[in-house]
Design an enzyme around this catalytic site. Structure first.
Site, PDB file in Angstrom:
ATOM      1  N   CYS A  62       1.108  -1.337   0.198  1.00 45.34           N
ATOM      2  CA  CYS A  62       0.037  -0.390   0.125  1.00 45.34           C
ATOM      3  C   CYS A  62       0.731   1.859  -0.167  1.00 45.34           C
ATOM      4  O   CYS A  62       2.094   1.014   0.678  1.00 45.34           O
ATOM      5  CB  CYS A  62      -0.808   0.145   1.331  1.00 45.34           C
ATOM      6  SG  CYS A  62      -2.501  -1.406   1.062  1.00 45.34           S
ATOM      7  N   ASP A  63       0.355   2.387  -0.507  1.00 45.80           N
ATOM      8  CA  ASP A  63       1.047   3.330  -0.455  1.00 45.80           C
ATOM      9  C   ASP A  63       0.673   4.498   0.638  1.00 45.80           C
ATOM     10  O   ASP A  63      -0.043   3.525   1.611  1.00 45.80           O
ATOM     11  CB  ASP A  63       0.648   4.248  -1.999  1.00 45.80           C
ATOM     12  CG  ASP A  63      -0.922   4.414  -2.322  1.00 45.80           C
ATOM     13  OD1 ASP A  63      -1.750   4.648  -1.800  1.00 45.80           O
ATOM     14  OD2 ASP A  63      -0.753   4.897  -3.473  1.00 45.80           O
ATOM     15  N   ILE A  64       1.076   5.738   0.655  1.00 47.87           N
ATOM     16  CA  ILE A  64       0.461   7.133   1.824  1.00 47.87           C
ATOM     17  C   ILE A  64      -0.885   6.426   2.080  1.00 47.87           C
ATOM     18  O   ILE A  64      -1.397   6.927   2.828  1.00 47.87           O
ATOM     19  CB  ILE A  64       1.672   8.002   1.662  1.00 47.87           C
ATOM     20  CG1 ILE A  64       1.806   8.697   2.508  1.00 47.87           C
ATOM     21  CG2 ILE A  64       0.468   8.444   0.621  1.00 47.87           C
ATOM     22  CD1 ILE A  64       2.345   9.540   3.130  1.00 47.87           C
TER      23      ILE A  64
ATOM     24  N   GLY B 110      -3.124   4.545   2.109  1.00 45.43           N
ATOM     25  CA  GLY B 110      -3.242   3.351   2.276  1.00 45.43           C
ATOM     26  C   GLY B 110      -4.307   2.391   1.669  1.00 45.43           C
ATOM     27  O   GLY B 110      -4.815   1.906   2.430  1.00 45.43           O
ATOM     28  N   VAL B 111      -3.630   2.763   0.122  1.00 50.22           N
ATOM     29  CA  VAL B 111      -5.036   1.520  -0.773  1.00 50.22           C
ATOM     30  C   VAL B 111      -3.386   1.165  -1.420  1.00 50.22           C
ATOM     31  O   VAL B 111      -2.249   1.029  -1.467  1.00 50.22           O
ATOM     32  CB  VAL B 111      -5.652   2.110  -1.989  1.00 50.22           C
ATOM     33  CG1 VAL B 111      -6.496   2.790  -1.057  1.00 50.22           C
ATOM     34  CG2 VAL B 111      -5.065   3.388  -2.615  1.00 50.22           C
TER      35      VAL B 111
END
Length: 140
Positions: free
Chosen positions: A19-21, A23-24
């Protein structure tokens, strides 16, 4: 447009580091999920990419198109699904990432070509593969 009936799926779970920053799941990971399903599918047919390569035959991705519908989040369980058909010299995979609640998160079309001893083929190896797929998965 009618949805393809998927003949193969692999259950998976989102890992935090995918996930990226925000949250996905990062978009590139959906392609990884789809590739994992194709590799597992190939192995379900009785041979893997390493065995093919040792015989001088390689399958290469020619193009990838992914449409993102709904984001996956850490811990989400999903299936990476596929079906395939031959189009000209290419083997075309219709794929989807489907969350365990049935939500379609991404759909993809991946085209592959066959290369024998460094030369692109006309797809004759995919003809044999499609016969095997039709027999094993009972598709037309």
């Amino acid at each position: 447009m009618k949805s393809p009936q998927y003949i193969f799926s692999v259950p998976m779970k989102v890992r935090d580091y995918e996930c990226d920053i925000q949250g996905v799941v990062n978009n590139a990971n959906y392609q990884h999920y789809m590739e994992h399903a194709r590799h597992e599918f190939w192995e379900s047919l009785g041979s893997g990419f390493a065995e093919m390569h040792n015989k001088g035959l390689d399958a290469f991705v020619y193009s990838v198109h992914i449409t993102y519908k709904v984001a996956l989040h850490p811990g989400d369980k999903f299936n990476s699904c596929l079906t395939c058909h031959k189009k000209g010299a290419k083997l075309v995979f219709d794929q989807a990432i489907i969350r365990e609640d049935g939500t379609v998160c991404a759909i993809g079309v991946v085209e592959a070509v066959a290369v024998l001893h460094g030369q692109i083929t006309r797809g004759e190896h995919f003809d044999l593969l499609m016969e095997q797929i039709k027999e094993k998965y009972h598709i037309e």
